[in-house]
Design an enzyme around this catalytic site. Structure first.
Site: not given
Length: 258
Positions: A15, A154, A158
């Site tokens: 979005a 994070y 990743k």
């Protein structure tokens, strides 16, 4: 005939930012349809505002939390029910939750991507892909290759995505599926613009911020040419390049013997 003609894509985190730009670029490339998945209450409004009216009949917007197995698979189902095919899965949704809810970051950034990849490969591509090969693109980050002290969770998620994609690339493959991992540098999204501490402490890692549109343009090229299991860097508004990894014989740090 375009590589994307007649194909159907599935984009999580679609979005806004990279995900929305990817969807828009795919539509410009004459894709048959796109399932856009996002958790935002305003997802449909945000998507329809961005996309040209001529593309609206080619889009289905699905509100779902990708960290929920049931909701993620439900989004896959709605996409194939709408378009009858599925050829490209872009596992892009990601969040930063370092301390208060780091478990949610792991379930969104890593577990959901693994689940989405396996759902595509094992359940949906065999039945719904329109061509010979289904493609999965997983969004890692430059921080999947370089660690920073303020984002350990994070970075872990990743790094995990890169290892996951490389490992799948080592499996025996019949040419019916490929997974590609992308590592964008910083991207000019509302989140990044508000993350002043992150920007300040990571600015030594990059020269220019990417735009979502630049990443999307890069991804459409990577999809067509990248090999199964490959990892690609997108940074500094420069052409994307494949990341090389040292052989085991070159892992030893100089003068590190005990």
């Amino acid at each position: 005939m375009s590589f994307f003609d007649g194909k159907v894509a599935f984009v999580t985190g679609g979005a806004s930012g990279i995900g929305l730009s990817i969807a828009q670029k795919l539509l410009e490339c004459n894709i048959k349809g796109v399932g856009i998945v996002d958790l935002s209450d305003d997802a449909e409004k945000m998507v329809l505002k961005k996309l040209n009216k001529i593309h609206h009949d080619k889009v289905i917007v699905i509100k779902a939390d990708v960290s929920s197995q049931q909701e993620l698979e439900g989004a896959f189902e709605k996409t194939v029910q709408k378009f009858n095919n599925l050829d490209i899965v872009f596992n892009n949704a990601g969040i930063v939750k370092e301390r208060k809810n780091w478990e949610k970051a792991i379930s969104t950034n890593l577990e959901a991507v693994i689940r989405g990849t396996y759902l595509a490969r094992d359940k949906y591509f065999p039945k719904y892909k329109s061509g010979n090969e289904g493609v999965v693109i997983n969004t890692a980050s430059i921080l999947g290759l370089i660690a920073v002290d303020i984002l350990p969770v994070y970075c872990a998620t990743k790094h995990g995505l890169i290892g996951f994609g490389k490992s799948l690339g080592l499996e025996k493959n019949t040419g019916e599926f490929k997974v590609i991992t992308i590592c964008p540098g910083p991207v000019t999204t509302p989140f990044l613009q508000g993350a002043t501490v992150i920007l300040e402490q990571t600015k030594h890692l990059w020269e220019k911020e990417n735009t979502p549109e630049f990443v999307a343009e890069s991804v459409t090229k990577i999809i067509q040419h990248a090999q199964h299991g490959s990892v690609w860097m997108i940074e500094n508004l420069e052409p994307p390049y494949e990341v090389g990894f040292p052989s085991k014989s070159k892992l030893r740090k100089t003068s590190s013997n005990i």
